[in-house]
Motif scaffolding. Structure first.
Motif, PDB file in Angstrom:
ATOM      1  N   ALA A 217     -15.381   4.600  11.973  1.00  0.00           N
ATOM      2  CA  ALA A 217     -15.249   5.334  10.611  1.00  0.00           C
ATOM      3  C   ALA A 217     -14.523   6.691  10.778  1.00  0.00           C
ATOM      4  O   ALA A 217     -14.405   7.239  11.892  1.00  0.00           O
ATOM      5  N   GLU A 218     -13.820   7.156   9.535  1.00  0.00           N
ATOM      6  CA  GLU A 218     -13.409   8.452   9.651  1.00  0.00           C
ATOM      7  C   GLU A 218     -14.183   9.086   8.353  1.00  0.00           C
ATOM      8  O   GLU A 218     -14.369   8.618   7.346  1.00  0.00           O
ATOM      9  N   PHE A 219     -14.310  10.521   8.610  1.00  0.00           N
ATOM     10  CA  PHE A 219     -14.817  11.421   7.681  1.00  0.00           C
ATOM     11  C   PHE A 219     -14.065  12.878   7.554  1.00  0.00           C
ATOM     12  O   PHE A 219     -13.728  13.499   8.607  1.00  0.00           O
ATOM     13  N   SER A 220     -13.307  12.847   6.432  1.00  0.00           N
ATOM     14  CA  SER A 220     -12.327  13.857   6.287  1.00  0.00           C
ATOM     15  C   SER A 220     -12.777  14.904   5.433  1.00  0.00           C
ATOM     16  O   SER A 220     -13.630  14.717   4.366  1.00  0.00           O
ATOM     17  N   GLY A 221     -12.426  16.050   5.336  1.00  0.00           N
ATOM     18  CA  GLY A 221     -12.907  17.218   4.442  1.00  0.00           C
ATOM     19  C   GLY A 221     -12.025  18.493   4.797  1.00  0.00           C
ATOM     20  O   GLY A 221     -10.890  18.437   5.282  1.00  0.00           O
ATOM     21  N   ASP A 222     -12.340  19.581   4.146  1.00  0.00           N
ATOM     22  CA  ASP A 222     -11.755  20.742   4.517  1.00  0.00           C
ATOM     23  C   ASP A 222     -11.751  21.318   5.532  1.00  0.00           C
ATOM     24  O   ASP A 222     -10.815  22.060   6.167  1.00  0.00           O
ATOM     25  N   CYS A 223     -12.905  21.278   6.569  1.00  0.00           N
ATOM     26  CA  CYS A 223     -12.942  21.661   7.820  1.00  0.00           C
ATOM     27  C   CYS A 223     -14.260  21.181   8.341  1.00  0.00           C
ATOM     28  O   CYS A 223     -14.900  20.194   7.763  1.00  0.00           O
ATOM     29  N   VAL A 224     -14.427  21.389   9.779  1.00  0.00           N
ATOM     30  CA  VAL A 224     -15.609  20.799  10.462  1.00  0.00           C
ATOM     31  C   VAL A 224     -16.517  21.917  11.105  1.00  0.00           C
ATOM     32  O   VAL A 224     -15.967  22.650  11.685  1.00  0.00           O
ATOM     33  N   LEU A 225     -17.687  21.698  10.940  1.00  0.00           N
ATOM     34  CA  LEU A 225     -18.518  22.564  11.590  1.00  0.00           C
ATOM     35  C   LEU A 225     -19.112  21.627  12.561  1.00  0.00           C
ATOM     36  O   LEU A 225     -19.896  20.861  12.452  1.00  0.00           O
ATOM     37  N   LEU A 226     -18.867  22.212  13.930  1.00  0.00           N
ATOM     38  CA  LEU A 226     -19.391  21.650  15.120  1.00  0.00           C
ATOM     39  C   LEU A 226     -20.718  22.048  15.371  1.00  0.00           C
ATOM     40  O   LEU A 226     -20.857  23.167  16.176  1.00  0.00           O
ATOM     41  N   ALA A 227     -21.724  21.322  15.087  1.00  0.00           N
ATOM     42  CA  ALA A 227     -23.013  21.750  15.689  1.00  0.00           C
ATOM     43  C   ALA A 227     -23.905  20.731  16.156  1.00  0.00           C
ATOM     44  O   ALA A 227     -25.107  20.335  15.947  1.00  0.00           O
ATOM     45  N   MET A 228     -23.431  20.414  17.372  1.00  0.00           N
ATOM     46  CA  MET A 228     -23.916  19.076  18.049  1.00  0.00           C
ATOM     47  C   MET A 228     -24.819  19.406  19.047  1.00  0.00           C
ATOM     48  O   MET A 228     -25.510  18.492  19.652  1.00  0.00           O
ATOM     49  N   GLY A 229     -25.261  20.665  19.495  1.00  0.00           N
ATOM     50  CA  GLY A 229     -26.291  20.975  20.394  1.00  0.00           C
ATOM     51  C   GLY A 229     -25.718  21.051  21.668  1.00  0.00           C
ATOM     52  O   GLY A 229     -24.383  20.490  22.059  1.00  0.00           O
ATOM     53  N   HIS A 230     -26.478  21.551  22.809  1.00  0.00           N
ATOM     54  CA  HIS A 230     -25.963  22.020  24.060  1.00  0.00           C
ATOM     55  C   HIS A 230     -26.079  20.543  24.845  1.00  0.00           C
ATOM     56  O   HIS A 230     -25.630  20.768  26.076  1.00  0.00           O
ATOM     57  N   SER A 231     -26.627  19.362  24.491  1.00  0.00           N
ATOM     58  CA  SER A 231     -26.649  18.405  25.447  1.00  0.00           C
ATOM     59  C   SER A 231     -25.481  17.300  25.111  1.00  0.00           C
ATOM     60  O   SER A 231     -25.463  16.337  25.996  1.00  0.00           O
ATOM     61  N   ALA A 232     -24.638  17.561  24.347  1.00  0.00           N
ATOM     62  CA  ALA A 232     -23.693  16.516  23.942  1.00  0.00           C
ATOM     63  C   ALA A 232     -22.378  16.866  24.670  1.00  0.00           C
ATOM     64  O   ALA A 232     -21.273  17.167  24.342  1.00  0.00           O
ATOM     65  N   SER A 233     -22.700  16.141  26.102  1.00  0.00           N
ATOM     66  CA  SER A 233     -21.579  16.488  26.855  1.00  0.00           C
ATOM     67  C   SER A 233     -20.179  16.078  26.370  1.00  0.00           C
ATOM     68  O   SER A 233     -18.925  16.276  26.792  1.00  0.00           O
ATOM     69  N   ASP A 234     -20.350  14.862  25.978  1.00  0.00           N
ATOM     70  CA  ASP A 234     -19.047  14.057  25.598  1.00  0.00           C
ATOM     71  C   ASP A 234     -18.276  14.795  24.476  1.00  0.00           C
ATOM     72  O   ASP A 234     -17.070  14.730  24.562  1.00  0.00           O
ATOM     73  N   ILE A 235     -19.059  15.621  23.649  1.00  0.00           N
ATOM     74  CA  ILE A 235     -18.122  16.610  22.640  1.00  0.00           C
ATOM     75  C   ILE A 235     -17.442  17.599  23.274  1.00  0.00           C
ATOM     76  O   ILE A 235     -16.234  17.921  23.040  1.00  0.00           O
ATOM     77  N   TYR A 236     -17.834  18.032  24.614  1.00  0.00           N
ATOM     78  CA  TYR A 236     -16.920  18.948  25.139  1.00  0.00           C
ATOM     79  C   TYR A 236     -16.047  18.516  25.757  1.00  0.00           C
ATOM     80  O   TYR A 236     -14.761  18.984  25.956  1.00  0.00           O
ATOM     81  N   GLU A 237     -16.190  17.312  26.522  1.00  0.00           N
ATOM     82  CA  GLU A 237     -14.956  16.506  26.949  1.00  0.00           C
ATOM     83  C   GLU A 237     -14.087  16.166  25.934  1.00  0.00           C
ATOM     84  O   GLU A 237     -12.874  16.260  26.149  1.00  0.00           O
ATOM     85  N   LEU A 238     -14.370  15.686  24.558  1.00  0.00           N
ATOM     86  CA  LEU A 238     -13.610  15.440  23.572  1.00  0.00           C
ATOM     87  C   LEU A 238     -12.795  16.688  23.333  1.00  0.00           C
ATOM     88  O   LEU A 238     -11.471  16.793  23.204  1.00  0.00           O
ATOM     89  N   ALA A 239     -13.535  18.011  23.125  1.00  0.00           N
ATOM     90  CA  ALA A 239     -12.633  19.110  22.959  1.00  0.00           C
ATOM     91  C   ALA A 239     -11.772  19.647  23.991  1.00  0.00           C
ATOM     92  O   ALA A 239     -10.518  20.081  23.830  1.00  0.00           O
ATOM     93  N   ALA A 240     -12.062  19.267  25.216  1.00  0.00           N
ATOM     94  CA  ALA A 240     -11.176  19.458  26.574  1.00  0.00           C
ATOM     95  C   ALA A 240      -9.865  18.789  26.411  1.00  0.00           C
ATOM     96  O   ALA A 240      -8.816  19.173  26.651  1.00  0.00           O
ATOM     97  N   ARG A 241     -10.154  17.609  25.964  1.00  0.00           N
ATOM     98  CA  ARG A 241      -8.794  16.586  25.819  1.00  0.00           C
ATOM     99  C   ARG A 241      -7.899  17.034  24.427  1.00  0.00           C
ATOM    100  O   ARG A 241      -6.868  16.847  24.793  1.00  0.00           O
ATOM    101  N   THR A 242      -8.544  17.579  23.498  1.00  0.00           N
ATOM    102  CA  THR A 242      -7.614  17.856  22.168  1.00  0.00           C
ATOM    103  C   THR A 242      -6.990  19.444  22.677  1.00  0.00           C
ATOM    104  O   THR A 242      -6.042  19.518  22.308  1.00  0.00           O
ATOM    105  N   ALA A 243      -7.775  20.381  23.226  1.00  0.00           N
ATOM    106  CA  ALA A 243      -7.267  21.576  23.420  1.00  0.00           C
ATOM    107  C   ALA A 243      -8.203  22.119  24.570  1.00  0.00           C
ATOM    108  O   ALA A 243      -9.339  23.061  24.211  1.00  0.00           O
ATOM    109  N   PRO A 244      -7.845  22.121  25.776  1.00  0.00           N
ATOM    110  CA  PRO A 244      -8.550  22.353  26.952  1.00  0.00           C
ATOM    111  C   PRO A 244      -8.683  23.941  27.087  1.00  0.00           C
ATOM    112  O   PRO A 244      -9.874  24.329  27.444  1.00  0.00           O
TER     113      PRO A 244
END
Length: 540
Positions: free
Chosen positions: A249-276
């Motif tokens: 699925a895709e969710f688009s908007g004006d911007c994104v609030l990233l509030a995933m909590g400190h245990s979401a290791s996969d999101i850190y790795e996603l951010a690292a791949r996008t903009a290390p």
């Protein structure tokens, strides 16, 4: 005339209005203010416990009105609007940063769309129960992930020292608007309780939906939707995967609030791949959860006095320095339970929580060692370099430690050792009964925990025993491992706009951002980020 006074009374006199009125007159006279009881009106502000000097007392703070009527409360609840169709903000995570951020957007009529990898509380309860009864850990629905975030089923402590981050009273008042007991407005260490917080979270969700916000549960963020923005990128939404069907699925908007909590290791790795270079390493902590009989901690803190029905289960806060690193207590849970907080089947992580009554037979706290980026072993720094993001080294080391802990347990039964045996470098032949329902397994924590943690914990326990005589005892149980007090990674953002410095349109907030810790500070952080978002969308 209006002034503030603090009265020191015995616990049993807390509700003795006649005595308190007389004590207030005396206290005002000490300040040079002569007043009769008939001229005085007291408005209660805050309560705390002073158990120093061998005698337990209550400190009651009042606003004293002399010869005039109390002013109307300066705290007025937010006014929320129904969401319009012009603007929408994608929020990743339904923890306090995400929920309070959504409420802040609704004050401006901006639609929040909350994407949560976990499930609603009713289903989440079942998944959490299976961790204890069957040793099954769902990677998307557990103590850390799901409606309300990690705090929903892990205590509901509202105490924070982050008074420069925002209006603490506002956050507490919003909680009461959704069903929290009003005592949180006056207790020095407010606490909702894991038995009551889910209903509060449900009420927040219902209000957001009523006002036109959206919730999408069982949707794991898998990527960012981006567009070119000069020489960089702007985030305009996210890609996601349904954790049940696997549908994209895709969710688009004006911007994104990233509030995933400190245990979401996969999101850190996603951010690292996008903009290390959007990530940086930060100090965090690791150690153990220490459990004592509640009556022992009560006896130590209340100097042998019975707490009876008036005083709450006793708390403690301990801190020392060992070899240049802090060793300290965190998330102390009086009359609480140790709970399994892993977010995957190949790890063991523990946390603590208390019900609102705080009446279990145990009290526990994390005792952790400050861990700086330079403390991370070279092999994990190398692994992070190979991933082209040095900031991930602490995350990789934390993952290794949680998996190593799993090797020394059985299922979700956690490795444990009596404190006296840990200090004596010997195995525990038996373990005391614990509140940790998956069970404990005797293990030589002193042999396999990282040496810099073992040595500093040992020295810290000795210091704490000097401060709290009896803290080191045969009934004290160490349960491994406590690794999620904070995140080892920070997502860089502008200090004024809260926007990520390397990914425009992305607003990191809450514990996962690396800038807050705990329910209230995360809620304020989410509000602040969304205030900035609203300013950008409505006034640019």
């Amino acid at each position: 005339m209006i002034t503030e006074i603090t009265l020191i009374v015995r616990p049993e006199d807390e509700h003795n209005d006649s005595l308190i009125q007389k004590e207030a007159v005396l206290e005002l006279s000490r300040k040079g203010i002569k007043v009769s009881e008939s001229m005085l009106t007291l408005v209660f502000q805050k309560k705390s416990i002073d158990a120093r000097h061998g005698q337990v007392k209550l400190c009651l703070r009042y606003k004293a009105y002399v010869g005039e009527k109390p002013e109307a409360s300066s705290l007025s609840g937010p006014v929320w609007k129904h969401a319009g169709t012009e603007h929408r903000v994608i929020i990743v995570g339904s923890g306090p940063a995400g929920l309070f951020g959504a409420l802040r957007l609704l004050e401006e009529g901006i639609q929040p769309v909350i994407i949560e990898r976990g499930v609603e509380t009713s289903l989440r309860r079942k998944d959490i129960a299976e961790i204890s009864t069957k040793g099954i850990v769902g990677k998307d629905s557990n103590y850390c992930f799901g409606e309300g975030g990690a705090g929903t089923f892990s205590d509901g402590k509202l105490y924070t020292r982050s008074n420069k981050r925002g209006n603490i009273e506002r956050i507490l008042q919003i909680f009461t608007m959704f069903g929290a007991d009003k005592s949180i407005l006056t207790d020095a260490h407010p606490h909702i309780g894991t038995d009551k917080l889910p209903a509060v979270i449900n009420a927040v969700k219902a209000r957001i939906v009523e006002l036109g916000g959206e919730f999408h549960f069982s949707m794991r963020c898998t990527g960012f939707l981006t567009e070119k923005n000069g020489e960089g990128l702007r985030v305009t939404g996210i890609t996601a995967e349904d954790t049940v069907s696997g549908a994209a699925a895709e969710f688009s908007g004006d911007c994104v609030l990233l509030a995933m909590g400190h245990s979401a290791s996969d999101i850190y790795e996603l951010a690292a791949r996008t903009a290390p270079d959007a990530l940086e390493a930060k100090t965090f902590a690791a150690g153990v959860r220490v459990e004592h009989p509640r009556e022992l901690i009560d006896s130590i803190q209340y100097h042998g006095q019975s707490r009876g029905s008036v005083l709450p289960a006793a708390e403690y806060r301990l801190v020392t320095q060992v070899d240049g690193r802090g060793v300290y207590s965190f998330c102390m849970c009086p009359g609480g339970f140790v709970v399994p907080s892993a977010t995957g089947p190949d790890e063991i992580v523990v946390n603590g929580m208390s019900p609102s009554s705080r009446n279990s037979q145990w009290s526990n706290a994390a005792i952790v060692v400050e861990t700086r980026p330079e403390d991370i072993p070279g092999e994990y720094r190398k692994q992070a370099d190979e991933a082209h993001c040095p900031a991930l080294a602490g995350l990789y080391w934390r993952t290794w430690l949680e998996r190593e802990t799993k090797k020394h347990g059985v299922g979700q039964s956690a490795p444990a050792q009596r404190m006296v045996d840990f200090l004596a470098h010997r195995a525990s032949g038996t373990l005391p009964v614990s509140s940790y329902t998956p069970g404990t397994v005797s293990s030589r924590l002193d042999e396999w925990l990282p040496p810099q943690i073992v040595s500093r914990l040992a020295a810290g326990f000795a210091d704490f025993n000097r401060e709290m005589k009896g803290y080191v005892c045969g009934e004290a149980l160490l349960i491994a491992g406590e690794t999620r007090t904070s995140t080892p990674v920070r997502i860089l953002r502008d200090k004024d706009t809260y926007e990520c410095t390397k990914l425009k349109g992305l607003y990191p907030a809450g514990e996962g951002s690396g800038y807050s810790g705990g329910i209230v500070s995360s809620a304020m952080d989410g509000e602040n980020a969304c205030s900035s978002i609203a300013e950008r969308l409505l006034h640019r």
